[in-house]
Design a protein around this motif. Structure first.
Motif, PDB file in Angstrom:
ATOM      1  N   UNK A 141       8.330   0.774 -14.120  1.00 46.98           N
ATOM      2  CA  UNK A 141       7.022   1.420 -14.101  1.00 46.98           C
ATOM      3  C   UNK A 141       6.152   0.720 -13.057  1.00 46.98           C
ATOM      4  N   UNK A 142       5.495   1.470 -12.175  1.00 50.29           N
ATOM      5  CA  UNK A 142       4.580   0.816 -11.226  1.00 50.29           C
ATOM      6  C   UNK A 142       3.383   0.242 -11.966  1.00 50.29           C
ATOM      7  N   UNK A 143       2.974  -0.967 -11.562  1.00 53.36           N
ATOM      8  CA  UNK A 143       1.897  -1.657 -12.262  1.00 53.36           C
ATOM      9  C   UNK A 143       0.620  -1.785 -11.439  1.00 53.36           C
ATOM     10  N   UNK A 144       0.713  -1.557 -10.133  1.00 53.89           N
ATOM     11  CA  UNK A 144      -0.456  -1.775  -9.285  1.00 53.89           C
ATOM     12  C   UNK A 144      -0.941  -0.452  -8.690  1.00 53.89           C
ATOM     13  N   UNK A 145      -2.266  -0.359  -8.525  1.00 51.44           N
ATOM     14  CA  UNK A 145      -2.866   0.873  -8.020  1.00 51.44           C
ATOM     15  C   UNK A 145      -3.343   0.702  -6.579  1.00 51.44           C
ATOM     16  N   UNK A 146      -3.977   1.737  -6.059  1.00 54.92           N
ATOM     17  CA  UNK A 146      -4.418   1.728  -4.665  1.00 54.92           C
ATOM     18  C   UNK A 146      -5.413   0.612  -4.388  1.00 54.92           C
ATOM     19  N   UNK A 147      -6.308   0.338  -5.324  1.00 55.07           N
ATOM     20  CA  UNK A 147      -7.281  -0.732  -5.133  1.00 55.07           C
ATOM     21  C   UNK A 147      -6.578  -2.092  -4.995  1.00 55.07           C
ATOM     22  N   UNK A 148      -5.516  -2.303  -5.748  1.00 55.89           N
ATOM     23  CA  UNK A 148      -4.743  -3.541  -5.625  1.00 55.89           C
ATOM     24  C   UNK A 148      -4.119  -3.664  -4.237  1.00 55.89           C
ATOM     25  N   UNK A 149      -3.602  -2.567  -3.728  1.00 55.35           N
ATOM     26  CA  UNK A 149      -2.979  -2.571  -2.400  1.00 55.35           C
ATOM     27  C   UNK A 149      -3.995  -2.923  -1.328  1.00 55.35           C
ATOM     28  N   UNK A 150      -5.176  -2.319  -1.416  1.00 53.11           N
ATOM     29  CA  UNK A 150      -6.236  -2.579  -0.449  1.00 53.11           C
ATOM     30  C   UNK A 150      -6.694  -4.033  -0.529  1.00 53.11           C
ATOM     31  N   UNK A 151      -6.921  -4.532  -1.728  1.00 49.56           N
ATOM     32  CA  UNK A 151      -7.396  -5.902  -1.917  1.00 49.56           C
ATOM     33  C   UNK A 151      -6.400  -6.916  -1.362  1.00 49.56           C
ATOM     34  N   UNK A 152      -5.119  -6.723  -1.641  1.00 46.70           N
ATOM     35  CA  UNK A 152      -4.103  -7.659  -1.183  1.00 46.70           C
ATOM     36  C   UNK A 152      -3.986  -7.654   0.341  1.00 46.70           C
ATOM     37  N   UNK A 153      -4.056  -6.456   0.933  1.00 42.63           N
ATOM     38  CA  UNK A 153      -3.929  -6.404   2.384  1.00 42.63           C
ATOM     39  C   UNK A 153      -5.145  -7.021   3.073  1.00 42.63           C
TER      40      UNK A 153
END
Length: 241
Positions: free
Chosen positions: A197-209
């Motif tokens: 199951x995916x656990x991270x959302x778009x906001x997580x992707x943006x924050x990490x990058x």
């Protein structure tokens, strides 16, 4: 199309794109089609890139069955997260948006900004790989690895500009990339049936990058040269309305 059944459309004709007619339409009645999530059994590669990926998958499965090697093929949606190069602006919506907004410059959004995509965090991709490695039920099969969430380019831009507290408006002047796919969103249901199951959302992707991007030195607008190059090669054109 509920009225006339489901089918896989071919690439959009250039004649329609130059008129700003972005959506796929039903060949029977001409109405705009409703996009469905792509499942593993539906294969319709229409670009050199997509064809090369599918051919590699066929080779892998063929050799695996022939020699008794339990091959599994994963089809990744657009993968985002740390350590993606900000020097390559030919691909990557997050890279181009984040870099330009950091530099205080507006981003270019192609077509009408309503192209739908499916984004997945690199951490979820890693866990997907581990899932099929550890499950014999996955052997000799192909799986989508995506969030299953439809996100338009405009929604993505709104999300990242809000996160970065930017009020810059995107540039939308009817330009489009030749051969671009209008919508592509994958269904991860088959892989989820194995317990992933995916656990991270778009906001997580943006924050990490952005955390990674903030460590960059000598950041520059690498997108401008890529745009000039693609326009010269007519990979980018403009609708004439």
């Amino acid at each position: 199309m509920p009225k006339h059944g489901q089918f896989q459309p071919m690439p959009r004709p250039i004649e329609r794109l130059v008129k700003g007619q972005w959506e796929h339409t039903c060949p029977v009645c001409g109405e705009t089609l409703k996009n469905l999530k792509a499942t593993e059994e539906l294969v319709n590669p229409n670009t050199q890139y997509a064809i090369s990926k599918y051919s590699q998958e066929l080779i892998g499965h063929n050799l695996g069955r022939r020699h008794g090697i339990p091959v599994v093929c994963l089809r990744y949606s657009i993968t985002l997260g740390k350590r993606q190069s900000f020097y390559n602006m030919y691909t990557g919506i997050l890279r181009s948006f984040a870099t330009l907004l950091t530099l205080g410059q507006p981003s270019v959004i192609f077509e009408d900004g309503m192209l739908m995509r499916d984004y997945i965090h690199i951490d979820d991709v890693v866990s997907a790989n581990m899932c099929v490695l550890e499950s014999s039920e996955a052997d000799y099969q192909s799986f989508n690895v995506g969030s299953g969430v439809s996100t338009t380019v405009l929604e993505f831009y709104k999300e990242i500009s809000e996160y970065m507290n930017s009020s810059l408006k995107p540039i939308m002047n009817g330009e489009f990339r030749v051969g671009d796919v209008r919508h592509i969103v994958s269904s991860p249901a088959k892989l989820e049936a194995l317990g992933w199951k995916p656990k991270k959302n778009l906001r997580d992707m943006i924050a990490d990058y952005l955390e990674y991007l903030n460590e960059a030195e000598n950041l520059d607008d690498y997108f401008a040269s890529a745009m000039r190059d693609m326009k010269t090669k007519t990979a980018i054109m403009k609708a004439q309305r």
